[in-house]
Design a protein around this motif. Sequence first.
Motif, PDB file in Angstrom:
ATOM      1  N   GLY A  39      13.901 -37.023  11.921  1.00 17.33           N
ATOM      2  CA  GLY A  39      12.834 -37.977  12.206  1.00 17.33           C
ATOM      3  C   GLY A  39      11.498 -37.338  12.532  1.00 17.33           C
ATOM      4  N   LYS A  40      11.521 -36.050  12.870  1.00 18.12           N
ATOM      5  CA  LYS A  40      10.276 -35.351  13.194  1.00 18.12           C
ATOM      6  C   LYS A  40       9.600 -34.830  11.934  1.00 18.12           C
ATOM      7  N   ASN A  41       8.329 -34.468  12.102  1.00 25.53           N
ATOM      8  CA  ASN A  41       7.557 -33.891  10.996  1.00 25.53           C
ATOM      9  C   ASN A  41       7.521 -32.373  11.122  1.00 25.53           C
ATOM     10  N   CYS A  42       7.256 -31.695  10.019  1.00 26.54           N
ATOM     11  CA  CYS A  42       7.035 -30.249  10.080  1.00 26.54           C
ATOM     12  C   CYS A  42       6.092 -29.833   8.957  1.00 26.54           C
ATOM     13  N   THR A  43       5.465 -28.678   9.160  1.00 27.82           N
ATOM     14  CA  THR A  43       4.534 -28.142   8.163  1.00 27.82           C
ATOM     15  C   THR A  43       4.883 -26.701   7.875  1.00 27.82           C
ATOM     16  N   LEU A  44       4.980 -26.389   6.604  1.00 23.45           N
ATOM     17  CA  LEU A  44       5.309 -25.044   6.134  1.00 23.45           C
ATOM     18  C   LEU A  44       4.061 -24.430   5.502  1.00 23.45           C
ATOM     19  N   GLN A  45       3.880 -23.128   5.711  1.00 23.38           N
ATOM     20  CA  GLN A  45       2.666 -22.467   5.255  1.00 23.38           C
ATOM     21  C   GLN A  45       2.955 -21.463   4.147  1.00 23.38           C
ATOM     22  N   CYS A  46       1.979 -21.325   3.261  1.00 27.29           N
ATOM     23  CA  CYS A  46       2.071 -20.366   2.157  1.00 27.29           C
ATOM     24  C   CYS A  46       0.709 -19.726   1.944  1.00 27.29           C
ATOM     25  N   ASN A  47       0.653 -18.402   1.962  1.00 28.73           N
ATOM     26  CA  ASN A  47      -0.561 -17.661   1.635  1.00 28.73           C
ATOM     27  C   ASN A  47      -0.270 -16.807   0.408  1.00 28.73           C
ATOM     28  N   TYR A  48      -1.246 -16.704  -0.468  1.00 29.28           N
ATOM     29  CA  TYR A  48      -0.997 -15.940  -1.690  1.00 29.28           C
ATOM     30  C   TYR A  48      -2.187 -15.064  -2.029  1.00 29.28           C
ATOM     31  N   THR A  49      -1.909 -14.004  -2.762  1.00 28.97           N
ATOM     32  CA  THR A  49      -2.967 -13.104  -3.233  1.00 28.97           C
ATOM     33  C   THR A  49      -2.863 -12.956  -4.746  1.00 28.97           C
ATOM     34  N   VAL A  50      -2.318 -13.979  -5.382  1.00 30.20           N
ATOM     35  CA  VAL A  50      -2.032 -13.914  -6.809  1.00 30.20           C
ATOM     36  C   VAL A  50      -3.278 -14.243  -7.625  1.00 30.20           C
ATOM     37  N   SER A  51      -3.472 -13.516  -8.719  1.00 27.31           N
ATOM     38  CA  SER A  51      -4.543 -13.869  -9.657  1.00 27.31           C
ATOM     39  C   SER A  51      -4.195 -13.359 -11.051  1.00 27.31           C
ATOM     40  N   PRO A  52      -4.722 -13.953 -12.088  1.00 30.58           N
ATOM     41  CA  PRO A  52      -5.510 -15.171 -12.090  1.00 30.58           C
ATOM     42  C   PRO A  52      -4.640 -16.396 -11.837  1.00 30.58           C
ATOM     43  N   PHE A  53      -5.082 -17.221 -10.912  1.00 30.26           N
ATOM     44  CA  PHE A  53      -4.324 -18.380 -10.464  1.00 30.26           C
ATOM     45  C   PHE A  53      -4.292 -19.455 -11.549  1.00 30.26           C
ATOM     46  N   SER A  54      -3.129 -20.049 -11.738  1.00 24.56           N
ATOM     47  CA  SER A  54      -3.002 -21.158 -12.670  1.00 24.56           C
ATOM     48  C   SER A  54      -2.634 -22.441 -11.919  1.00 24.56           C
ATOM     49  N   ASN A  55      -1.546 -22.404 -11.188  1.00 26.49           N
ATOM     50  CA  ASN A  55      -1.185 -23.539 -10.339  1.00 26.49           C
ATOM     51  C   ASN A  55      -0.210 -23.083  -9.260  1.00 26.49           C
ATOM     52  N   GLY A  90       6.721 -38.649  -2.261  1.00 25.63           N
ATOM     53  CA  GLY A  90       7.519 -39.290  -1.218  1.00 25.63           C
ATOM     54  C   GLY A  90       7.091 -38.800   0.156  1.00 25.63           C
ATOM     55  N   ARG A  91       8.067 -38.262   0.897  1.00 24.91           N
ATOM     56  CA  ARG A  91       7.763 -37.778   2.251  1.00 24.91           C
ATOM     57  C   ARG A  91       7.204 -36.352   2.249  1.00 24.91           C
ATOM     58  N   TYR A  92       7.039 -35.774   1.097  1.00 26.59           N
ATOM     59  CA  TYR A  92       6.488 -34.419   0.990  1.00 26.59           C
ATOM     60  C   TYR A  92       5.021 -34.503   0.578  1.00 26.59           C
ATOM     61  N   THR A  93       4.159 -33.804   1.349  1.00 33.75           N
ATOM     62  CA  THR A  93       2.743 -33.736   1.000  1.00 33.75           C
ATOM     63  C   THR A  93       2.311 -32.280   0.994  1.00 33.75           C
ATOM     64  N   ALA A  94       1.799 -31.832  -0.135  1.00 32.04           N
ATOM     65  CA  ALA A  94       1.328 -30.457  -0.254  1.00 32.04           C
ATOM     66  C   ALA A  94      -0.185 -30.432  -0.258  1.00 32.04           C
ATOM     67  N   THR A  95      -0.748 -29.384   0.330  1.00 29.00           N
ATOM     68  CA  THR A  95      -2.191 -29.182   0.300  1.00 29.00           C
ATOM     69  C   THR A  95      -2.482 -27.819  -0.300  1.00 29.00           C
ATOM     70  N   LEU A  96      -3.657 -27.675  -0.829  1.00 31.36           N
ATOM     71  CA  LEU A  96      -4.076 -26.407  -1.412  1.00 31.36           C
ATOM     72  C   LEU A  96      -5.541 -26.151  -1.095  1.00 31.36           C
ATOM     73  N   ASP A  97      -5.820 -24.973  -0.563  1.00 30.12           N
ATOM     74  CA  ASP A  97      -7.187 -24.492  -0.387  1.00 30.12           C
ATOM     75  C   ASP A  97      -7.315 -23.243  -1.250  1.00 30.12           C
ATOM     76  N   ALA A  98      -7.891 -23.428  -2.430  1.00 32.13           N
ATOM     77  CA  ALA A  98      -7.969 -22.318  -3.386  1.00 32.13           C
ATOM     78  C   ALA A  98      -8.963 -21.253  -2.936  1.00 32.13           C
ATOM     79  N   ASP A  99      -9.893 -21.624  -2.070  1.00 34.63           N
ATOM     80  CA  ASP A  99     -10.865 -20.644  -1.580  1.00 34.63           C
ATOM     81  C   ASP A  99     -10.206 -19.639  -0.645  1.00 34.63           C
ATOM     82  N   THR A 100      -9.401 -20.157   0.279  1.00 30.58           N
ATOM     83  CA  THR A 100      -8.719 -19.277   1.226  1.00 30.58           C
ATOM     84  C   THR A 100      -7.345 -18.858   0.727  1.00 30.58           C
ATOM     85  N   LYS A 101      -6.932 -19.391  -0.412  1.00 29.36           N
ATOM     86  CA  LYS A 101      -5.643 -19.072  -1.019  1.00 29.36           C
ATOM     87  C   LYS A 101      -4.495 -19.411  -0.061  1.00 29.36           C
ATOM     88  N   GLN A 102      -4.554 -20.637   0.417  1.00 24.10           N
ATOM     89  CA  GLN A 102      -3.522 -21.118   1.320  1.00 24.10           C
ATOM     90  C   GLN A 102      -3.014 -22.473   0.858  1.00 24.10           C
TER      91      GLN A 102
END
Lengths: 114, 111
Positions: free
Chosen positions: B16-32, B60-72
Amino acid sequence: EPEVTQTPSHQVTQMGQEVILRCVPISNHLYFYWYRQILGQKVEFLVSFYNNEISEKSEIFDDQFSVERPDGSNFTLKIRSTKLEDSAMYFCASRSSGGNYEQYFGPGTRLTVT
Amino acid sequence: KNQVEQSPQSLIILEGKNCTLQCNYTVSPFSNLRWYKQDTGRGPVSLTIMTFSENTKSNGRYTATLDADTKQSSLHITASQLSDSASYICVVHYGNNRLAFGKGNQVVVIP
């Protein structure tokens, strides 16, 4: 819904033996991949295959590995002489030629080398 | 070097609780960037895909965010269910259809 299937689900083999892992990609897909995941580690790319030839392979994919599409449906990964460090989950994936290039993964084969 | 790092490595949350998972990347050239859910002993299954110009994507209950500037990127799970117990893998698609995998966030939902 179509899916990638893999057989066997679990394979146990002795060091030095040859193993063949089998995959049936989604029927209208043209690009095929093998990945492996050592327990507790990241998924690692092994090889990609298109138009009946290898298009790209990683440094892991050395001479003991080979891939084949022996007929219109199966895609196989052969390991000629297995080593203990080959123990891992092996995932097959496939994708179509268009769309968002999404790869669809099979359930994996767990290979245990003893 | 093309790297994808995820945090936390594992977490336990109450149903019933929420959680947030983090991902940082240094991959290039980025596609998706994609988030996959991998149940124990199964292959990864795609949850979301985001291109460079997309900031958020829901499934659904999953929401992803992307900040391409900070690569997060982040994956937010709302109102967790027991079936959400799995490894969540951040995968960056780059170059000539290559994939860089994170190690995964292991989520355990307890009643």
